[in-house]
Design an enzyme around this catalytic site. Structure first.
Site, PDB file in Angstrom:
ATOM      1  CG  HIS A   1       3.261  -2.436 -14.727  1.00  0.00           C
ATOM      2  ND1 HIS A   1       2.910  -3.623 -14.104  1.00  0.00           N
ATOM      3  CD2 HIS A   1       4.287  -2.742 -15.552  1.00  0.00           C
ATOM      4  CE1 HIS A   1       3.697  -4.589 -14.535  1.00  0.00           C
ATOM      5  NE2 HIS A   1       4.547  -4.086 -15.411  1.00  0.00           N
TER       6      HIS A   1
ATOM      7  N   GLY B   1       0.785  -1.238   0.000  1.00  0.00           N
ATOM      8  CA  GLY B   1       0.000   0.000   0.000  1.00  0.00           C
ATOM      9  C   GLY B   1       0.809   1.276   0.000  1.00  0.00           C
TER      10      GLY B   1
ATOM     11  CG  LEU C   1      -1.281  -8.440 -17.155  1.00  0.00           C
ATOM     12  CD1 LEU C   1      -1.843  -8.329 -15.746  1.00  0.00           C
ATOM     13  CD2 LEU C   1      -0.428  -9.701 -17.283  1.00  0.00           C
TER      14      LEU C   1
ATOM     15  NE  ARG D   1     -10.993 -12.616 -14.270  1.00  0.00           N
ATOM     16  CZ  ARG D   1      -9.932 -12.573 -13.457  1.00  0.00           C
ATOM     17  NH1 ARG D   1      -9.753 -11.532 -12.652  1.00  0.00           N
ATOM     18  NH2 ARG D   1      -9.057 -13.545 -13.446  1.00  0.00           N
TER      19      ARG D   1
ATOM     20  CG  ASN E   1      -2.327  -0.827 -12.757  1.00  0.00           C
ATOM     21  OD1 ASN E   1      -2.245  -0.935 -11.528  1.00  0.00           O
ATOM     22  ND2 ASN E   1      -1.661  -1.622 -13.580  1.00  0.00           N
TER      23      ASN E   1
ATOM     24  CD  GLN F   1      11.479   8.990 -10.330  1.00  0.00           C
ATOM     25  OE1 GLN F   1      10.713   9.820 -10.798  1.00  0.00           O
ATOM     26  NE2 GLN F   1      12.513   9.324  -9.577  1.00  0.00           N
TER      27      GLN F   1
END
Ligand code: GAR
Length: 201
Positions: free
Chosen positions: A107, A11, A142, A63, A105, A171
């Site tokens: 990544h 988190g 994904l 799902r 999101n 970053q």
């Protein structure tokens, strides 16, 4: 703008968002933090900071059924923007449709390189000299939606997965809040896969 933050683990990106809000660099509020893992350390942090928290274990659920529950919970909290922050679960097309262009999101690679798990290890093992991080809009695939911000991080000869991950994470913490603020200011214009960021007047 009311944020729903979805986590599965530590988190730290959630905390960075919370810090940006506290420091008034981000004009938003955290309406709900949802974890799909009961053991996620981020749950403790979220509670300490006084955010509403819901633990919604996904184990054993289809799902579509799980995502329906997620949508209901986010709608109940009147969430405008869903922020995946280390949420290690693919979302269904139905979920994405429920929040059109309002799911983001972060990544730890320069997508489309190294999607999926262990992106930093993938980069190191491939031998790239530059990697980094990406904030993107989420589709049902994904790590694949339109890119909002990327930041490059050089790979050093002495790097381990841990040292590289730590520099990338720093970053991530910066660009995630920047990207959310761009959404708050409605400055992102989507044309196909490209996200154009309009200057402030
Ligand atoms: C972050 O490095 C994030 O980019 C990554 O998980 C970590 C979560 O850390 N996410 C992905 O790999 C998504 N494909 P955090 O829980 O401390 O924010």
């Amino acid at each position: 703008m009311r944020l729903g933050i979805l986590i599965s683990g530590r988190g730290s990106n959630m905390e960075a968002i919370a810090n940006s809000i506290a420091q008034k660099r981000l004009d938003a509020e955290i309406a709900i933090v949802i974890s799909n893992r009961a053991s996620a350390p981020g749950i403790i942090t979220a509670r300490e900071r006084g955010f509403p928290v819901r633990i919604m274990p996904s184990a054993g659920l289809e799902r579509e059924e799980y995502d329906k529950q997620l949508i209901d919970e986010l709608m109940t909290h009147e969430v405008d923007l869903v922020c995946l922050a280390g949420f290690m679960r693919l979302l269904s097309a139905n979920f994405v449709r429920a929040f059109p262009n309002r799911v983001m999101n972060v990544h730890p690679s320069l997508l489309p390189a190294f999607p999926g798990l262990d992106a930093q290890r993938q980069a190191l093992e491939y031998g790239v000299k530059i990697t980094g991080c990406t904030v993107h809009l989420v589709d049902e695939f994904l790590d694949s939606g339109p890119i909002v911000i990327q930041r490059a991080v050089p790979v050093l000869d002495a790097d381990t997965v841990d040292s590289l991950s730590a520099r990338i994470l720093l970053q991530e913490h910066g660009i995630y809040s920047e990207a959310i603020q761009i959404m708050v200011e409605k400055r992102a214009v989507l044309e196909g896969r490209r996200v154009f960021i309009q200057e402030l007047d």
